[in-house]
Design a protein around this motif. Structure first.
Motif, PDB file in Angstrom:
ATOM      1  N   ASP A 114       0.790  -1.235   0.000  1.00  0.00           N
ATOM      2  CA  ASP A 114       0.000   0.000   0.000  1.00  0.00           C
ATOM      3  C   ASP A 114       0.825   1.289   0.000  1.00  0.00           C
ATOM      4  OD1 ASP A 114      -2.389  -1.441  -0.029  1.00  0.00           O
ATOM      5  OD2 ASP A 114      -2.413  -1.585   2.161  1.00  0.00           O
ATOM      6  N   VAL A 115       2.140   1.192  -0.214  1.00  0.00           N
ATOM      7  CA  VAL A 115       2.992   2.381  -0.278  1.00  0.00           C
ATOM      8  C   VAL A 115       3.452   2.563  -1.726  1.00  0.00           C
ATOM      9  CG1 VAL A 115       5.146   3.447   0.497  1.00  0.00           C
ATOM     10  CG2 VAL A 115       3.785   2.079   2.096  1.00  0.00           C
ATOM     11  N   PRO A 116       3.205   3.710  -2.340  1.00  0.00           N
ATOM     12  CA  PRO A 116       3.672   3.954  -3.700  1.00  0.00           C
ATOM     13  C   PRO A 116       5.200   4.006  -3.764  1.00  0.00           C
ATOM     14  CG  PRO A 116       1.989   5.551  -3.069  1.00  0.00           C
ATOM     15  CD  PRO A 116       2.403   4.818  -1.828  1.00  0.00           C
ATOM     16  N   VAL A 117       5.752   3.372  -4.811  1.00  0.00           N
ATOM     17  CA  VAL A 117       7.186   3.396  -5.074  1.00  0.00           C
ATOM     18  C   VAL A 117       7.361   3.806  -6.531  1.00  0.00           C
ATOM     19  CG1 VAL A 117       9.313   2.044  -5.174  1.00  0.00           C
ATOM     20  CG2 VAL A 117       7.615   1.569  -3.389  1.00  0.00           C
ATOM     21  N   ASN A 118       8.078   4.891  -6.745  1.00  0.00           N
ATOM     22  CA  ASN A 118       8.304   5.397  -8.091  1.00  0.00           C
ATOM     23  C   ASN A 118       9.729   5.077  -8.516  1.00  0.00           C
ATOM     24  OD1 ASN A 118       5.704   6.766  -8.423  1.00  0.00           O
ATOM     25  ND2 ASN A 118       6.440   7.996  -6.721  1.00  0.00           N
ATOM     26  N   LEU A 119       9.866   4.450  -9.665  1.00  0.00           N
ATOM     27  CA  LEU A 119      11.168   4.091 -10.221  1.00  0.00           C
ATOM     28  C   LEU A 119      11.474   5.056 -11.361  1.00  0.00           C
ATOM     29  CD1 LEU A 119      10.568   0.239 -10.490  1.00  0.00           C
ATOM     30  CD2 LEU A 119      11.639   1.484  -8.602  1.00  0.00           C
TER      31      LEU A 119
END
Length: 128
Positions: free
Chosen positions: A103-108
């Motif tokens: 539930d935590v956004p991770v942007n690559l």
């Protein structure tokens, strides 16, 4: 989004667990082979993680590896260390990919990526 921000503020251990899981999966899957200058920081006021590298694979290729897809030309068991089941793909645009991990956004994000096929071609030339 407000509920998510409240959740992160009340449970920072979970927020850092996400970073640990993603960084471990990046290492175990060799998803960032050929990349350099890896960096990460909290994004969106502490509501997400931003992970960035220079060169190497495109973010969509890294996201696919983290979702359990084997690297072309490498054994199928490479997906064993991915964090699949815990993450889902988000929307990617340009040189970015978006995942949601616990539930935590991770942007690559990649700066000047060359893609996995070019990384392998370069490695093959230097080893041959």
């Amino acid at each position: 989004m407000t509920d998510q921000a409240h959740y992160l503020r009340d449970n920072p251990a979970r927020y850092y667990e996400v970073l640990g899981r993603v960084m471990s999966a990046l290492r175990e899957t060799s998803a960032l082979n050929g990349a350099s200058h890896l960096d990460w920081w909290p994004g969106d006021g502490g509501r997400s993680w931003e992970i960035e590298w220079q060169g190497g694979p495109f973010p969509a290729e890294v996201a696919a590896r983290l979702l359990g897809a084997p690297e072309p030309g490498v054994g199928e068991d490479q997906g064993e260390h991915a964090v699949r089941g815990l993450i889902s793909p988000g929307r990617g645009e340009n040189e970015r990919a978006h995942l949601v991990v616990l539930d935590v956004p991770v942007n690559l994000r990649a700066i000047d990526p060359i893609g996995t096929s070019q990384v392998w071609a370069t490695l093959t030339l230097t080893q041959g």
